[in-house]
Scaffold this active site. Structure first.
Site, PDB file in Angstrom:
ATOM      1  N   ASP A 483      35.806  39.432  45.662  1.00  0.00           N
ATOM      2  CA  ASP A 483      36.923  38.497  45.426  1.00  0.00           C
ATOM      3  C   ASP A 483      37.968  38.599  46.541  1.00  0.00           C
ATOM      4  OD1 ASP A 483      38.462  36.630  44.104  1.00  0.00           O
ATOM      5  OD2 ASP A 483      38.528  37.729  42.209  1.00  0.00           O
ATOM      6  N   ASP A 553      38.079  29.014  39.269  1.00  0.00           N
ATOM      7  CA  ASP A 553      38.587  29.722  38.093  1.00  0.00           C
ATOM      8  C   ASP A 553      38.742  28.763  36.919  1.00  0.00           C
ATOM      9  OD1 ASP A 553      38.628  32.271  38.989  1.00  0.00           O
ATOM     10  OD2 ASP A 553      40.742  32.309  39.530  1.00  0.00           O
TER      11      ASP A 553
HETATM   12  C1  GLA Z   1      40.184  35.922  40.499  1.00  0.00           C
HETATM   13  C2  GLA Z   1      38.776  35.480  40.173  1.00  0.00           C
HETATM   14  C3  GLA Z   1      38.529  35.619  38.693  1.00  0.00           C
HETATM   15  C4  GLA Z   1      38.754  37.030  38.265  1.00  0.00           C
HETATM   16  C5  GLA Z   1      40.135  37.483  38.656  1.00  0.00           C
HETATM   17  C6  GLA Z   1      40.336  38.955  38.417  1.00  0.00           C
HETATM   18  O1  GLA Z   1      41.115  35.063  39.998  1.00  0.00           O
HETATM   19  O2  GLA Z   1      38.553  34.188  40.594  1.00  0.00           O
HETATM   20  O3  GLA Z   1      37.232  35.190  38.372  1.00  0.00           O
HETATM   21  O4  GLA Z   1      37.784  37.847  38.871  1.00  0.00           O
HETATM   22  O5  GLA Z   1      40.403  37.236  40.035  1.00  0.00           O
HETATM   23  O6  GLA Z   1      41.581  39.387  38.800  1.00  0.00           O
END
Ligand code: GLA
Length: 733
Positions: A483, A553
């Site tokens: 990420d 997300d």
């Molecule tokens: C980002 C990712 C999510 C999750 C969060 C965790 O927003 O896109 O899917 O993993 O971080 O903090």
């Protein structure tokens, strides 16, 4: 044969199965001649090449013939193959400043080399070829003798994929320094301007929305200056003829295999000629070349389609799926996963995780992904990034203990990392406060309460590689979610000399790519999934290291129609992480049926992101059915030819077709947004089927001839808000 050189005429024809890209040498200059439908002969373009070069247009600089009266060549009216900044004062592809302060380069053709296959792009992601592929490459060298500048243009022709890749090397062969202010990866001059330009704009939770605008006299340009390809723009544009639709008309795609700052745009001059450029963003960029040093641009991938936007998308999908993505999972069905993020956020312990995993295992789910919150003292956004050691309060048996229990269920374990980041409140920051990107004397601004590790520094990248390697070697981890949750600000460090400070964002990308290359080759059995606050770095650069990327997300099925449809413009379904999440949806507050959530997510890399313990028995049954179905159809989705038949942006609902590579199965997914009373009749005409074959649809039992499905269509019957229809057609023998 991919590349033909007609020596007499000094013409190059780069031929794919159905396209030609042509250029030639005219009075010593490398001139762009043509890009489009395949041209068989290379013998009639000489005159066409110089066409316009002597045209007298006012206020353009040119030399005069010896008689002092006849106008000579004018670079500004010649279609250039790679325009340096000189008397051609249109938007250049190359801008070099020399140590005498001048910035004028005159590139002349020096020579070329044609060879089989394609060389890797040193330290950067790139499309590759495999043995048996019909791929040929050419390096064309241009030089400005006076300034000691050499430029090598590299093209690789992927015949069967109908794609051409390009990159550029700039070499300082002078005795002094030079500074690269701008070096595009690709530049194409068109002798027309009746085009539209399509780009993919967006923001967090609403990524990659197609935006189509007519070109105008001037420059239309998209860019990222965020240190990442970004949610806001994608490193891609399409230039299309005015009559182009999803199924017909001319479309030129320009895609950049890069994950950092980029620019892409089209400039139209007063004579209706268009120059398209794509490459690293020249804003806030410069790269110093000491004598003997060279600079290599990222790679651009060009496709041409005369079958509209679907034709363009299909070409990118096939190439990126087969010759950009790599590793064990490139061709394999990926493990069907459940991720705990929306189920627990950071509030979990081993027992809670295992209860979700057990339920998932009963439903046939194969991989449990532990998301954010397992390390350091991480209970909220404000701490511990950089401290990649397990939080024993939450997981007393460590990651290894958890892995053993998950494995004992018969499932794989996956783990979330955000390796490029550092929290103020972390042991790493306390030990190395200078390791983040920062400007001396300026406040270090936070975004999601975190700072960015400066991967332009080797020792920082080495730390990242070691920290991730240590965790991956400590337990049986078979999947990594990589990420990256903020963009760059206060871009600088206290290490690079002042004249190299503007190199930092690109040096960062090179550091990131080194980390990813090392880790993916050190752990070849681990499936990597890219992520950046959802789809903030959904680009071809990241796809080289991770064959799938978390698309957004936003896990609401209806919002996903918009996001996935936009994403398919360039990227294949096999690359798109798509999960069934809880309702009311956490981002939108919307409630959609589980069948709809399943149908939409099955159009990508399918998974779940919720606590199955909270579902009713009836819903759990549906989950089991979905899991079973996806396991069966994932090979179809994975390598399918995608067609957008109805667009959620313009038709009010989506109709997406996925045709298996062998043509035996065809999936049609239709999904409504909001419906209206007394709906009109509406038929969805399927595409590229075998017209004579009879197809049996699995869920309705109906048998319909291919030509009927294509010419009359399948009636769109879903009449409720948010209702999805998922159909599987099988060719009958
Ligand atoms: C980002 C990712 C999510 C999750 C969060 C965790 O927003 O896109 O899917 O993993 O971080 O903090």
């Amino acid at each position: 044969m991919g590349i033909v050189f007609n020596e007499k005429e000094m013409l190059f024809n780069l031929k794919t199965k159905s396209t030609s890209y042509m250029m030639g040498v005219y009075e010593g200059y490398l001139v762009h001649a043509y890009y489009g439908k395949r041209i068989e002969h290379e013998d009639s373009l000489t005159d066409a090449l110089g066409f316009g070069a002597y045209r007298v247009k006012s206020f353009m600089a040119r030399d005069f013939k010896e008689d002092g009266r006849s106008p000579g060549l004018c670079l500004e009216s010649l279609p250039q193959e790679y325009a340096a900044f000189n008397s051609d004062i249109r938007e250049p592809a190359l801008h070099i400043q020399y140590d005498d302060g001048s910035a004028y380069s005159l590139l002349k053709y020096e020579g070329h080399k044609i060879y089989k296959g394609k060389k890797p792009l040193c330290g950067m992601p790139a499309v590759y070829c495999e043995e048996g592929d019909d791929v040929e490459s050419i390096d064309i060298t241009l030089a400005d003798e006076l300034k000691g500048l050499k430029v090598v243009l590299t093209y690789s022709v992927f015949s069967d994929y109908d794609a051409i890749t390009r990159s550029v090397k700039v070499i300082n062969e002078s005795e002094g320094k030079m500074s690269v202010k701008k070096a595009m990866s690709a530049s194409v001059d068109f002798t027309r301007s009746d085009f539209d330009m399509t780009s993919l704009y967006g923001a967090w939770a609403k990524e990659r929305r197609p935006d189509k605008k007519a070109l105008f006299h001037g420059t239309q340009r998209i860019e990222s200056t965020r240190g990442s390809s970004s949610h806001n723009q994608n490193p891609f544009i399409a230039i299309s003829s005015k009559d182009a639709t999803d199924f017909a008309g001319e479309v030129y795609g320009f895609s950049l295999v890069y994950s950092g700052n980029f620019e892409a745009g089209a400039s139209v001059d007063a004579y209706n000629e268009t120059r398209v450029n794509i490459g690293i963003n020249s804003f806030d960029f410069s790269w110093l070349l000491e004598p003997g040093e060279e600079f290599l641009t990222p790679e651009a991938v060009l496709v041409y389609s005369d079958a509209g936007f679907n034709g363009m998308s299909q070409r990118y999908h096939k190439l990126y799926r087969n010759r950009l993505c790599r590793g064990k999972y490139r061709d394999l069905s990926r493990p069907l996963l459940i991720n705990n993020w929306e189920a627990t956020y950071m509030s979990f312990d081993e027992e809670k995780l295992l209860s979700i995993a057990k339920k998932a295992n009963e439903a046939g789910i194969e991989l449990f992904v532990l998301d954010d919150g397992w390390f350091g003292k991480r209970n909220s956004d404000n701490s511990s990034l950089g401290d990649w050691f397990v939080n024993r309060e939450k997981l007393p048996n460590g990651i290894d203990g958890l892995a053993k229990k998950i494995n004992a269920l018969g499932m794989k374990l996956g783990l979330w990392f955000e390796p490029e980041m550092i929290s103020y409140d972390s042991e790493l920051y306390r030990a190395h406060p200078d390791w983040c990107i920062h400007l001396k004397g300026r406040e270090r601004l936070e975004s999601r309460q975190q700072l960015i590790l400066d991967l332009s520094r080797d020792e920082v990248t080495d730390y990242v590689i070691k920290a991730v390697s240590d965790v991956l070697s400590s337990a049986n981890i078979e999947y990594v979610k990589w990420d990256m949750n903020r963009n760059m600000s206060e871009v600088g460090n206290e290490v690079l000399p002042p004249e190299r400070q503007r190199e930092l964002p690109h040096r960062y990308m090179l550091g990131l790519y080194r980390a990813l290359e090392t880790l993916t080759s050190r752990f070849p059995n681990v499936l990597f999934e890219g992520c950046s606050g959802g789809g903030g770095r959904f680009d071809p650069g990241m796809l080289y290291y991770s064959p799938q990327i978390w698309t957004s997300d936003n896990s609401d099925a209806i919002e996903r129609l918009y996001i996935q449809e936009g994403t398919y413009t360039v990227y294949p379904p096999s690359a798109m992480g798509a999960h069934v999440a809880a309702v009311p949806n956490h981002q939108m507050g919307r409630t959609t049926p589980i069948a709809t959530r399943g149908a939409v997510a099955m159009c990508g890399q399918f998974g779940y992101e919720l606590d199955l313990n909270k579902l009713s028995e009836e819903e759990l049954e549906q989950v089991k059915e979905q899991v079973k179905l996806y396991k069966e159809i994932s090979p179809i989705i994975h390598s399918s030819e995608y067609s957008r038949i109805k667009s959620v942006y313009t038709d009010g609902y989506s109709a997406w077709q996925f045709k298996a590579e062998d043509g035996e199965h065809v999936i049609l997914m239709m999904c409504n947004t909001l419906t209206h009373a007394n709906p009109e009749s509406d038929f969805v005409k399927m595409r590229n089927l075998d017209k004579d074959a009879m197809y049996k649809e699995r869920f309705t039992g109906r048998c319909v001839r291919g030509e009927y499905l294509m010419n009359v269509g399948w009636q769109h019957t879903g009449r409720k808000d948010f209702e999805a229809t998922f159909l599987i057609f099988e060719k009958m023998c």
